[in-house]
Design an enzyme around this catalytic site. Structure first.
Site, PDB file in Angstrom:
ATOM      1  CG  HIS A  75      -2.075  -0.929   1.115  1.00 45.01           C
ATOM      2  ND1 HIS A  75      -3.379  -0.532   1.215  1.00 45.01           N
ATOM      3  CD2 HIS A  75      -2.116  -2.256   0.865  1.00 45.01           C
ATOM      4  CE1 HIS A  75      -4.177  -1.576   1.039  1.00 45.01           C
ATOM      5  NE2 HIS A  75      -3.432  -2.645   0.844  1.00 45.01           N
ATOM      6  CE1 TYR A 204      -4.989   3.871   8.586  1.00 42.34           C
ATOM      7  CE2 TYR A 204      -5.434   3.818  10.942  1.00 42.34           C
ATOM      8  CZ  TYR A 204      -4.757   3.336   9.847  1.00 42.34           C
ATOM      9  OH  TYR A 204      -3.831   2.331   9.993  1.00 42.34           O
ATOM     10  N   PRO A 293      -3.881   0.250  18.534  1.00 39.94           N
ATOM     11  CG  PRO A 293      -5.866  -0.813  17.930  1.00 39.94           C
ATOM     12  CD  PRO A 293      -5.159  -0.208  19.102  1.00 39.94           C
ATOM     13  CE  LYS A 297       5.097   3.090  13.359  1.00 41.49           C
ATOM     14  NZ  LYS A 297       4.713   2.500  12.060  1.00 41.49           N
ATOM     15  CE1 TYR A 385      -0.893   3.805   9.378  1.00 44.01           C
ATOM     16  CE2 TYR A 385       0.210   2.693   7.559  1.00 44.01           C
ATOM     17  CZ  TYR A 385      -0.869   2.799   8.417  1.00 44.01           C
ATOM     18  OH  TYR A 385      -1.902   1.916   8.329  1.00 44.01           O
TER      19      TYR A 385
HETATM   20  C1  PHB Z   1      -5.913  -4.271  10.522  1.00 51.59           C
HETATM   21  O1  PHB Z   1      -6.014  -4.515   9.322  1.00 51.59           O
HETATM   22  O2  PHB Z   1      -6.288  -5.098  11.365  1.00 51.59           O
HETATM   23  C2  PHB Z   1      -5.370  -2.973  10.959  1.00 51.59           C
HETATM   24  C3  PHB Z   1      -4.880  -2.084  10.019  1.00 51.59           C
HETATM   25  C4  PHB Z   1      -4.382  -0.844  10.435  1.00 51.59           C
HETATM   26  C5  PHB Z   1      -4.386  -0.510  11.775  1.00 51.59           C
HETATM   27  C6  PHB Z   1      -4.860  -1.416  12.714  1.00 51.59           C
HETATM   28  C7  PHB Z   1      -5.362  -2.640  12.315  1.00 51.59           C
HETATM   29  O3  PHB Z   1      -3.936   0.705  12.161  1.00 51.59           O
END
Ligand code: PHB
Length: 394
Positions: A75, A204, A293, A297, A385
């Site tokens: 990505h 997000y 989460p 990280k 990130y």
């Molecule tokens: C996930 O795909 O489970 C996932 C992706 C990004 C995050 C947290 C969890 O920041």
């Protein structure tokens, strides 16, 4: 009571413990890895899946996970959505790096297979009870094996890679909970569903109703989360209600719905153990720290710990040089606290606190705009990130 002797005893067959055993194996340092869980449990517990580019390079170049580049998906950006509009953070353009979506349990399957193929002593269903003699040069893990019989592992070094409920932590910090921590007044309601992706990249989303994350697992399985109360009952909402909750938090995108086959509530915590090293016992991964989460990280930070510790163990065990092991905590903590900050920052910037005032809400939109409207802001996010440079990697 049976006793095994090895050079490094590793408690925990998660990403940290397995990768450490793998890199030590390459360096010719023998280890024993134990885990309380069964192989099946480790391989099927669904975990998040964002890997920094450096993490992928380590897994790939060391032969720890050859599928990451073929099965994983690169990505090159994410979308931050708020106030009804989406804003792409273009990682490739900002920092020339990307991330890979490759669920943690897939990486674990690869690691377990590779370690077993190399003859690693890897024992499932073995429960560590405590670590003794940390300050001596023969620290020991006291455990019970899969049949409940006592087992002792005597080593030159013990590593606690045994997750957030670490048993090794007590031998390092003096208490099982000893650390700096913070809790959050919200959690994530996570679902897995059978549906095609709703968007090409992760979204997000900050919305008046709370945060949502639209993530992915594969072409046919999707992972999505929405902010909920930490005490929410995962079974209280119908599928229809779950889709309604998710949909209202990502205005502008029509989510592709499908049968929901797993639901869970993930509580948030930020934690860093007071100490990472005591004599010949060290903590890595979630045993050393936990992050919420939102910054993706968790596994990446575990891999960074492993690289620092592995190099220090090579110096200690191959050259009898203890300078790098003495420096391990400071070196690891440098990155750990940066990742703590990033995870805390992303979390607070994107979630709506239950007691948020109108001021808080409007300030938060100001913060989001400050990030997306400034190249420096977007780059700050992209650097963190996709991951800061790793020890030993260009
Ligand atoms: C996930 O795909 O489970 C996932 C992706 C990004 C995050 C947290 C969890 O920041």
């Amino acid at each position: 009571m049976s006793t095994i002797r090895t050079r490094v005893a590793i408690i925990g067959a998660g990403p940290a413990g397995l990768l450490l055993s793998h890199l030590l194996g390459i360096a010719g340092i023998e280890s024993v890895v134990i885990d309380q869980r069964s192989r099946e449990e480790i391989e099927t517990t669904i975990r998040a899946g964002i890997l920094e580019q450096g993490t992928v390079e380590v897994l790939d170049s060391s032969g720890a996970s050859s599928r990451v580049r073929t099965v994983g998906n690169r990505h090159d950006g994410i979308e931050l959505r708020f106030a009804g509009a989406g804003h792409r953070i273009d990682f490739a353009d900002l920092v020339g790096r990307g991330v890979w979506l490759y669920p943690q349990h897939e990486a674990l399957k690869d690691l377990i297979a590779v370690r077993l193929a190399k003859g690693q002593d890897l024992r499932f269903g073995v429960t560590a009870v405590r670590v003794e003699d940390a300050a001596s040069d023969r620290p020991r893990v006291i455990a019970t094996d899969a049949d409940g019989a006592p087992l002792e592992i005597e080593a030159e070094f013990v590593v606690g890679a045994d997750g957030s409920r670490s048993v090794a932590r007590e031998a390092v910090t003096g208490s099982s909970t000893g650390g700096y921590f913070r809790e959050y007044p919200f959690a994530w309601f996570g679902i897995l569903c059978e549906a095609p992706p709703s968007a090409e990249e992760l979204i997000y989303s900050n919305s008046p109703g709370g945060f949502a994350l639209i993530s992915q697992r594969s072409a046919t399985v999707q992972r999505m989360y929405f902010q909920c109360d930490p005490n929410a009952d995962p079974n209280a909402l119908s599928e229809e209600q779950l889709w309604e909750e998710l949909q209202k938090r990502v205005p502008g995108t029509t989510l592709k719905e499908g049968p929901i086959f797993q639901r869970d509530v993930l509580r948030f915590r930020s934690f860093v153990a007071h100490e990472l090293l005591n004599g010949r016992v060290a903590l890595i991964g979630d045993a050393a720290h936990t992050v919420p989460p939102t910054g993706a990280k968790g596994m990446n930070l575990a891999v960074a710990d492993v690289l620092v510790l592995e190099r220090a163990l090579r110096a200690l065990l191959l050259d009898n040089d203890d300078r790098l092991i003495e420096a391990f905590p400071e070196k690891a903590l440098h990155r750990i606290w940066k990742a703590q900050h990033f995870s805390w920052w992303m979390t607070n910037m994107l979630h709506v606190a239950p007691d948020a005032s109108d001021f808080d809400r409007l300030r938060q939109l100001g913060e989001l705009r400050s990030v997306v409207e400034s190249e420096a802001g977007r780059r700050f996010l992209a650097e963190a990130y996709t991951g800061w440079p790793l020890e030993g990697l260009a």
